[in-house]
Write a protein that holds these residues in place. Structure first.
Motif, short mmCIF file in Angstrom:
data_model
loop_
_atom_site.label_atom_id
_atom_site.label_comp_id
_atom_site.label_asym_id
_atom_site.label_seq_id
_atom_site.Cartn_x
_atom_site.Cartn_y
_atom_site.Cartn_z
N LEU A 245 4.00 -4.15 7.12
CA LEU A 245 4.49 -5.24 6.28
C LEU A 245 3.66 -5.35 5.00
O LEU A 245 4.21 -5.56 3.90
CB LEU A 245 4.43 -6.56 7.06
CG LEU A 245 5.38 -6.69 8.25
CD1 LEU A 245 5.08 -7.97 9.03
CD2 LEU A 245 6.83 -6.68 7.78
N TRP A 246 2.36 -5.20 5.13
CA TRP A 246 1.47 -5.26 3.97
C TRP A 246 1.74 -4.09 3.04
O TRP A 246 1.80 -4.25 1.81
CB TRP A 246 0.02 -5.24 4.46
CG TRP A 246 -0.96 -5.82 3.49
CD1 TRP A 246 -0.70 -6.25 2.22
CD2 TRP A 246 -2.35 -6.02 3.71
NE1 TRP A 246 -1.85 -6.72 1.63
CE2 TRP A 246 -2.88 -6.59 2.52
CE3 TRP A 246 -3.20 -5.79 4.78
CZ2 TRP A 246 -4.23 -6.92 2.39
CZ3 TRP A 246 -4.54 -6.12 4.65
CH2 TRP A 246 -5.05 -6.68 3.47
N GLY A 252 5.09 -0.50 -1.79
CA GLY A 252 6.51 -0.30 -2.02
C GLY A 252 7.27 0.30 -0.87
O GLY A 252 8.49 0.45 -0.93
N ALA A 253 6.59 0.65 0.22
CA ALA A 253 7.27 1.22 1.39
C ALA A 253 6.42 0.93 2.62
O ALA A 253 5.19 0.97 2.55
CB ALA A 253 7.46 2.73 1.23
N SER A 256 4.07 5.37 4.27
CA SER A 256 3.88 6.29 3.15
C SER A 256 3.14 7.55 3.57
O SER A 256 2.62 8.27 2.71
CB SER A 256 3.11 5.59 2.02
OG SER A 256 1.88 5.09 2.50
N ASN A 257 3.07 7.81 4.87
CA ASN A 257 2.33 8.97 5.40
C ASN A 257 0.87 8.97 4.95
O ASN A 257 0.27 10.03 4.77
CB ASN A 257 3.01 10.28 4.98
CG ASN A 257 4.31 10.51 5.72
OD1 ASN A 257 4.46 10.12 6.88
ND2 ASN A 257 5.28 11.13 5.06
N ASP A 258 0.33 7.79 4.76
CA ASP A 258 -1.09 7.66 4.47
C ASP A 258 -1.89 8.17 5.68
O ASP A 258 -1.46 8.02 6.83
CB ASP A 258 -1.43 6.19 4.20
CG ASP A 258 -2.89 5.98 3.87
OD1 ASP A 258 -3.28 6.23 2.72
OD2 ASP A 258 -3.64 5.58 4.78
#
Length: 371
Positions: A245-246, A252-253, A256-258
């Motif tokens: 959610l954060w 923006g998504a 993000s495959n962080d």
């Protein structure tokens, strides 16, 4: 001894024992109070005023510039224009003071700047921070607000060192720091981050009970190991959801495959396999023994996945590439007054849930003839 004496004896014992039972409940009540405190104070305390953006965001050396400063949660009209100072700052010794300042409304003011003919260093361009010193709002900072590029034909007598940033209005109040990009979502720090602390505490308790089971073969230790693992999994899922959610708001998504997102997913899948393994055996003792061994493996992979590997790669999260997860710019003293109680409160709730789950497992085992 008649039945009346039995009743009196029982009542007498209950009167003696009840206060001691209540003493064992204090940490549960304290946990609830701390969580309620974190929820209420975390949401109600306002953010400090900040600078949202400035216009224009680009200029060349030698330009005469009229800059608009757009504030967030600011009250620029609550002060005299003569008492408000603004700078475009390169470093602590080199800055430009705004002139002819005009307050347009509570969230907008503008000032004029004469950009020197030379840059403060021999580069094609530099980024300048925007600073506002306001008598009631205090000091606001927007890093890298304006880019100044070199114009070799520029000529004027303005100097970078003639107006350093000094004599700031320091306002002390109870408020959370303003952080550009995340804005009000900084409050999620009190709910998202503690989930991972609680997860670590619960999984640590789980693996300790797994080791105890392997040493003494007592089924109650296995019950506690699985109960703490279940509670830890719950907090891991909540941490992942609050993080998504954060991320959706700030990046923006939701996904993000962080690197931290990926490693968290892997860690939770490893623990999901632990629960599947427990259900794969008809013999409870054999399943408990193999599950305990697997739990040790799962926990040994948890630390590298969540706390070591993510620091080795670039990440959108704070704390990547070896930096500490929280520094003075991430967590100020006001936030600490909520953040640490939130960790304690959610940890207590997590241990309480594990305790309840253990009791349920004991009842279930007794119903099928296990002890």
């Amino acid at each position: 001894m008649d039945i009346g004496h039995w009743i009196l004896d029982i009542l007498y014992l209950r009167i003696l024992i009840l206060p001691f039972k209540k003493l064992t409940m204090w940490w549960k009540a304290a946990s609830v109070v701390l969580v309620l405190y974190a929820l209420s104070v975390g949401m109600l305390v306002p953010l400090k005023p900040g600078i949202d953006y400035v216009k224009p965001g680009y200029a060349r050396t030698g330009d005469s510039l009229r800059v608009q400063f757009h504030g967030y949660n600011s009250f620029y009209t609550h002060g005299q224009a003569a008492d408000i100072r603004v700078w475009l700052q390169y470093d602590s010794a080199q800055a430009l003071l705004g002139r002819n300042l005009t307050v347009l409304n509570d969230t907008t003011l503008e000032a004029s700047f004469l950009i020197p003919a030379n840059l403060p260093r021999l580069t094609a361009s530099v980024m300048l921070n925007a600073i506002i010193s306001h008598p009631t709002d205090g000091v606001s900072l927007l890093p890298d607000a304006v880019e100044i590029s070199r114009d070799t034909t520029a000529r004027n007598g303005e100097s970078w060192t003639s107006t350093p940033v000094e004599n700031l209005h320091i306002v002390k109040d109870i408020s959370y720091p303003y952080r550009n990009v995340i804005y009000e979502s900084i409050r999620n720090t009190y709910y998202h981050v503690p989930m991972w602390f609680v997860l670590l505490f619960l999984f640590t308790a789980s693996v300790i009970y797994s080791v105890m089971f392997l040493l003494n073969k007592q089924l109650d230790a296995d019950r506690k190991a699985s109960s703490f693992a279940e509670a830890g999994m719950l907090f891991g899922i909540m941490g992942l959801v609050t993080g998504m959610l954060w991320a959706n708001y700030t990046w923006g998504a939701p996904w993000s495959n962080d690197i931290k997102q990926l490693m968290t997913a892997v860690a939770l899948l490893i623990y999901l396999a632990y629960f599947i393994l427990r259900k794969s055996f008809d013999e409870p003792e054999k399943g408990a023994r193999l599950s305990a061994v697997y739990n040790i493996f799962a926990f040994s992979s948890l630390i590298p996945l969540l706390y070591i590997v993510p620091r080795m790669f670039a990440s959108l999260h704070p704390g990547s590439t070896g930096n500490p997860a929280f520094g003075s710019q991430d967590l100020d003293n006001t936030m600490r007054l909520v953040f640490y109680p939130a960790i304690l409160g959610f940890t207590g709730i997590g241990f309480w849930l594990a305790q309840i789950r253990t009791r349920l497992k004991r009842i279930e085992d007794k119903m099928i003839g296990l002890d």
